[in-house]
Design a protein around this motif. Structure first.
Motif, PDB file in Angstrom:
ATOM      1  N   GLY A 129     -21.956   5.907  10.468  1.00 25.92           N
ATOM      2  CA  GLY A 129     -21.281   5.987  11.751  1.00 25.92           C
ATOM      3  C   GLY A 129     -20.732   4.670  12.256  1.00 25.92           C
ATOM      4  N   ASP A 130     -20.740   3.628  11.392  1.00 27.59           N
ATOM      5  CA  ASP A 130     -20.274   2.306  11.815  1.00 27.59           C
ATOM      6  C   ASP A 130     -18.793   2.075  11.550  1.00 27.59           C
ATOM      7  N   LEU A 131     -18.223   2.834  10.608  1.00 29.60           N
ATOM      8  CA  LEU A 131     -16.792   2.750  10.339  1.00 29.60           C
ATOM      9  C   LEU A 131     -16.162   4.097  10.609  1.00 29.60           C
ATOM     10  N   SER A 132     -14.927   4.055  11.028  1.00 30.50           N
ATOM     11  CA  SER A 132     -14.186   5.289  11.295  1.00 30.50           C
ATOM     12  C   SER A 132     -13.952   6.055   9.998  1.00 30.50           C
ATOM     13  N   ASP A 133     -13.996   7.378  10.084  1.00 30.21           N
ATOM     14  CA  ASP A 133     -13.694   8.214   8.918  1.00 30.21           C
ATOM     15  C   ASP A 133     -12.238   8.649   8.910  1.00 30.21           C
ATOM     16  N   ALA A 134     -11.408   7.997   9.734  1.00 25.62           N
ATOM     17  CA  ALA A 134      -9.992   8.367   9.822  1.00 25.62           C
ATOM     18  C   ALA A 134      -9.236   7.990   8.547  1.00 25.62           C
ATOM     19  N   VAL A 135      -9.761   7.012   7.783  1.00 21.51           N
ATOM     20  CA  VAL A 135      -9.124   6.568   6.538  1.00 21.51           C
ATOM     21  C   VAL A 135     -10.095   6.807   5.390  1.00 21.51           C
ATOM     22  N   GLU A 136      -9.630   7.466   4.343  1.00 23.71           N
ATOM     23  CA  GLU A 136     -10.448   7.755   3.167  1.00 23.71           C
ATOM     24  C   GLU A 136     -10.970   6.428   2.587  1.00 23.71           C
ATOM     25  N   PRO A 137     -12.268   6.351   2.199  1.00 19.69           N
ATOM     26  CA  PRO A 137     -12.880   5.088   1.793  1.00 19.69           C
ATOM     27  C   PRO A 137     -12.128   4.330   0.702  1.00 19.69           C
ATOM     28  N   ARG A 138     -11.658   5.027  -0.329  1.00 20.91           N
ATOM     29  CA  ARG A 138     -10.944   4.311  -1.398  1.00 20.91           C
ATOM     30  C   ARG A 138      -9.624   3.743  -0.893  1.00 20.91           C
ATOM     31  N   LEU A 139      -8.962   4.486   0.009  1.00 22.19           N
ATOM     32  CA  LEU A 139      -7.721   3.980   0.593  1.00 22.19           C
ATOM     33  C   LEU A 139      -8.022   2.802   1.507  1.00 22.19           C
ATOM     34  N   ALA A 140      -9.088   2.902   2.295  1.00 18.65           N
ATOM     35  CA  ALA A 140      -9.479   1.795   3.166  1.00 18.65           C
ATOM     36  C   ALA A 140      -9.760   0.537   2.351  1.00 18.65           C
ATOM     37  N   THR A 141     -10.420   0.723   1.196  1.00 12.63           N
ATOM     38  CA  THR A 141     -10.711  -0.413   0.318  1.00 12.63           C
ATOM     39  C   THR A 141      -9.424  -1.053  -0.188  1.00 12.63           C
ATOM     40  N   ARG A 142      -8.478  -0.235  -0.604  1.00 18.41           N
ATOM     41  CA  ARG A 142      -7.207  -0.767  -1.117  1.00 18.41           C
ATOM     42  C   ARG A 142      -6.434  -1.498  -0.022  1.00 18.41           C
ATOM     43  N   LEU A 143      -6.441  -0.940   1.184  1.00 19.43           N
ATOM     44  CA  LEU A 143      -5.731  -1.585   2.286  1.00 19.43           C
ATOM     45  C   LEU A 143      -6.387  -2.907   2.663  1.00 19.43           C
ATOM     46  N   LEU A 144      -7.722  -2.905   2.716  1.00 19.76           N
ATOM     47  CA  LEU A 144      -8.444  -4.126   3.059  1.00 19.76           C
ATOM     48  C   LEU A 144      -8.177  -5.226   2.046  1.00 19.76           C
ATOM     49  N   PHE A 145      -8.309  -4.883   0.759  1.00 12.98           N
ATOM     50  CA  PHE A 145      -8.130  -5.909  -0.256  1.00 12.98           C
ATOM     51  C   PHE A 145      -6.658  -6.167  -0.565  1.00 12.98           C
ATOM     52  N   GLY A 146      -5.791  -5.252  -0.170  1.00  9.34           N
ATOM     53  CA  GLY A 146      -4.367  -5.565  -0.236  1.00  9.34           C
ATOM     54  C   GLY A 146      -4.044  -6.726   0.690  1.00  9.34           C
ATOM     55  N   MET A 147      -4.638  -6.707   1.892  1.00  8.78           N
ATOM     56  CA  MET A 147      -4.444  -7.817   2.828  1.00  8.78           C
ATOM     57  C   MET A 147      -5.068  -9.097   2.290  1.00  8.78           C
ATOM     58  N   ILE A 148      -6.295  -8.980   1.768  1.00 11.38           N
ATOM     59  CA  ILE A 148      -6.961 -10.165   1.237  1.00 11.38           C
ATOM     60  C   ILE A 148      -6.196 -10.747   0.047  1.00 11.38           C
ATOM     61  N   ASN A 149      -5.796  -9.888  -0.877  1.00 11.14           N
ATOM     62  CA  ASN A 149      -5.121 -10.373  -2.089  1.00 11.14           C
ATOM     63  C   ASN A 149      -3.751 -10.973  -1.797  1.00 11.14           C
ATOM     64  N   SER A 150      -3.128 -10.572  -0.689  1.00 13.08           N
ATOM     65  CA  SER A 150      -1.808 -11.114  -0.355  1.00 13.08           C
ATOM     66  C   SER A 150      -1.871 -12.604  -0.059  1.00 13.08           C
ATOM     67  N   VAL A 151      -3.077 -13.124   0.180  1.00  6.91           N
ATOM     68  CA  VAL A 151      -3.239 -14.550   0.458  1.00  6.91           C
ATOM     69  C   VAL A 151      -2.667 -15.397  -0.681  1.00  6.91           C
ATOM     70  N   VAL A 152      -2.775 -14.915  -1.925  1.00  3.68           N
ATOM     71  CA  VAL A 152      -2.296 -15.711  -3.062  1.00  3.68           C
ATOM     72  C   VAL A 152      -0.789 -15.915  -3.007  1.00  3.68           C
ATOM     73  N   ASP A 153      -0.082 -15.064  -2.281  1.00  2.00           N
ATOM     74  CA  ASP A 153       1.374 -15.156  -2.241  1.00  2.00           C
ATOM     75  C   ASP A 153       1.888 -16.205  -1.264  1.00  2.00           C
ATOM     76  N   TRP A 154       1.054 -16.607  -0.319  1.00  2.00           N
ATOM     77  CA  TRP A 154       1.565 -17.536   0.696  1.00  2.00           C
ATOM     78  C   TRP A 154       0.651 -18.708   1.006  1.00  2.00           C
ATOM     79  N   TYR A 155      -0.645 -18.605   0.720  1.00  2.00           N
ATOM     80  CA  TYR A 155      -1.562 -19.684   1.090  1.00  2.00           C
ATOM     81  C   TYR A 155      -1.459 -20.827   0.098  1.00  2.00           C
ATOM     82  N   ARG A 156      -1.195 -22.010   0.604  1.00  2.00           N
ATOM     83  CA  ARG A 156      -1.126 -23.211  -0.216  1.00  2.00           C
ATOM     84  C   ARG A 156      -2.042 -24.266   0.398  1.00  2.00           C
TER      85      ARG A 156
END
Length: 208
Positions: A150-177
């Motif tokens: 009950g700590d996270l919303s069930d509005a987003v399917e867990p595997r999709l939530a994981t992809r979205l979360l790590f999509g944001m994290i992984n995007s760091v390689v494209d711009w962080y210097r």
């Protein structure tokens, strides 16, 4: 472990190469030219050694790739060994994992960049991608448990939530210097970046 090699430094001086420096050169060339577009000639030229000397230490560029992405994957999975990833409510463990992955990404930026750009064209690439999927499954398991608690919303399917979360994290390689991020009025450390990512992501993911 690879034995030390040597490279020709400025002014023709010979400089010793360790396995770490040889891998660092290889990763730089792979990221610049693309793994498929890189030859052992390119690596040897960048390292300042002959191609025959390079082959004396490694079987070929696929071994260099295996060692490089293996380093990134080892650091990635090591996050799960931390106490913060093993104890407490699932949502706090998930936040910890996300925070640590951002900091690891910043610390190992060239190696993680190479890992994230793999296409799966060789056996070494496919093996690395399979390990990445295993990491994603473990994170998705934390998401599922946090939703069940009950700590996270069930509005987003867990595997999709994981992809979205790590999509944001992984995007760091494209711009962080790091050399740019560490200077000027907008300077940001790896910890500050991790704080920002977790705050932004979990304000949306948490159940309210």
């Amino acid at each position: 472990m690879l034995p030390a090699a040597s490279a020709r430094g400025a002014g023709g001086r010979s400089a010793p190469y360790t396995v770490e420096t040889l891998l660092a050169v290889s990763v730089e060339v792979f990221n610049e030219r693309g793994y498929d577009g890189t030859t052992m000639d390119d690596v040897a030229r960048a390292a300042g050694i002959s191609k025959s000397s390079l082959y004396h230490h490694v079987r070929g560029k696929e071994e260099l790739l295996e060692r490089a992405v293996g380093r990134a994957l080892e650091e990635l999975f090591r996050v799960f060994d931390d106490a913060g990833a093993q104890r407490g409510p699932a949502v706090l463990r998930l936040e910890y994992v996300a925070h640590r992955v951002v900091r690891m990404l910043v610390a190992e930026l060239p190696y993680v960049t190479l890992l994230l750009r793999l296409r799966g064209n060789t056996g070494a690439e496919r093996a690395a991608l399979a390990r990445r999927r295993e990491f994603d499954r473990r994170v998705a398991g934390l998401v599922e448990r946090a939703v069940a608690d009950g700590d996270l919303s069930d509005a987003v399917e867990p595997r999709l939530a994981t992809r979205l979360l790590f999509g944001m994290i992984n995007s760091v390689v494209d711009w962080y210097r790091p050399h740019i991020a560490a200077a000027g009025p907008a300077a940001v450390t790896g910890r500050e970046l991790a704080d920002a990512v977790v705050r932004l992501a979990f304000q949306g993911l948490r159940h309210t």
